[in-house]
Design a protein around this motif. Sequence first.
Motif, PDB file in Angstrom:
ATOM      1  N   LEU A 110       0.966  -1.243  -0.073  1.00  0.00           N
ATOM      2  CA  LEU A 110      -0.039   0.025  -0.013  1.00  0.00           C
ATOM      3  C   LEU A 110       0.860   1.126   0.051  1.00  0.00           C
ATOM      4  O   LEU A 110       0.171   2.202   0.094  1.00  0.00           O
ATOM      5  CB  LEU A 110      -0.982  -0.061   1.027  1.00  0.00           C
ATOM      6  N   THR A 111       2.052   1.213  -0.109  1.00  0.00           N
ATOM      7  CA  THR A 111       2.944   2.403  -0.053  1.00  0.00           C
ATOM      8  C   THR A 111       3.859   2.138  -1.341  1.00  0.00           C
ATOM      9  O   THR A 111       4.396   0.942  -1.824  1.00  0.00           O
ATOM     10  CB  THR A 111       3.851   2.580   1.101  1.00  0.00           C
ATOM     11  N   ARG A 112       4.142   3.139  -2.055  1.00  0.00           N
ATOM     12  CA  ARG A 112       5.075   2.985  -3.205  1.00  0.00           C
ATOM     13  C   ARG A 112       6.538   2.432  -2.883  1.00  0.00           C
ATOM     14  O   ARG A 112       7.244   1.958  -3.668  1.00  0.00           O
ATOM     15  CB  ARG A 112       5.162   4.150  -3.950  1.00  0.00           C
ATOM     16  N   SER A 113       7.075   2.737  -1.795  1.00  0.00           N
ATOM     17  CA  SER A 113       8.478   2.371  -1.385  1.00  0.00           C
ATOM     18  C   SER A 113       8.361   0.875  -0.626  1.00  0.00           C
ATOM     19  O   SER A 113       9.350   0.490  -0.570  1.00  0.00           O
ATOM     20  CB  SER A 113       9.085   3.073  -0.325  1.00  0.00           C
ATOM     21  N   GLY A 114       7.377   0.293  -0.691  1.00  0.00           N
ATOM     22  CA  GLY A 114       7.378  -0.935  -0.116  1.00  0.00           C
ATOM     23  C   GLY A 114       7.923  -2.039  -1.025  1.00  0.00           C
ATOM     24  O   GLY A 114       8.354  -1.815  -2.573  1.00  0.00           O
ATOM     25  N   PRO A 115       8.264  -3.199  -0.509  1.00  0.00           N
ATOM     26  CA  PRO A 115       8.964  -4.531  -1.427  1.00  0.00           C
ATOM     27  C   PRO A 115       7.983  -4.801  -2.585  1.00  0.00           C
ATOM     28  O   PRO A 115       6.845  -4.562  -2.475  1.00  0.00           O
ATOM     29  CB  PRO A 115       9.134  -5.540  -0.305  1.00  0.00           C
ATOM     30  N   LEU A 116       8.745  -5.281  -3.601  1.00  0.00           N
ATOM     31  CA  LEU A 116       7.842  -5.698  -4.723  1.00  0.00           C
ATOM     32  C   LEU A 116       8.173  -7.188  -5.021  1.00  0.00           C
ATOM     33  O   LEU A 116       9.190  -7.684  -4.904  1.00  0.00           O
ATOM     34  CB  LEU A 116       8.332  -4.849  -6.057  1.00  0.00           C
TER      35      LEU A 116
END
Length: 216
Positions: free
Chosen positions: A162-168
């Motif tokens: 839910l955050t752009r900087s989170g793991p992918l």
Amino acid sequence: MTADLFADQPRSPSRQALAEGAWVLQAFAQDRQQALLDEIEALLAQAPLRHLLTPSGHTMSVAMSNCGALGWVSDARGYRYDALDQLTGKPWPPMPALFERLALEAATAAGFEGFRPDACLINHYVPGAKLSLHQDRDERDRRQPIVSVSLGLPAVFQFGGLTRSGPLQRTRLESGDVVVWGGPSRLAYHGVAALAEGEHGLTGRCRYNLTFRRAG
């Protein structure tokens, strides 16, 4: 140029969990690929592909069109849904019954029953085209899932939190694969890495993606 040697080889359907409420349904649309592509060709004759401008003035590398009661558009005014095609001034082509049926079946298989999309984005990728990380936030009813169908060249689907900087998570999507996400993952950031060069037996040097949404 690398050929996709396995483009026409049957695969066994399977499921891969990405997160709570998010699934990759591998080979789910495998037996409907040609029929889907035939429908796409007819739709694009009515509502041609175009490269939209983002509100910041950038041109999207992915070309797109729509079908259904509503179509997703972007320009200097922002991201939104509209009942009219800005290119033709006409309503978007009706969504084919085949599309509606596939979206409903895939959503049900992922645990979201009764899905009735009113918008289908038709995205067209050529090698080098990509889709930056984003959330699907323009729909009024976010209780409904997103259903995304891959056709043609394989792509690397990026799915985060839910955050752009989170793991992918990075998942290779083959032609006929379907991704469904909703519930706690409905606003997860996601995108598509730059499409690699290649040649597919059904689509040639490109990939199509159908994204079904309940927008209104």
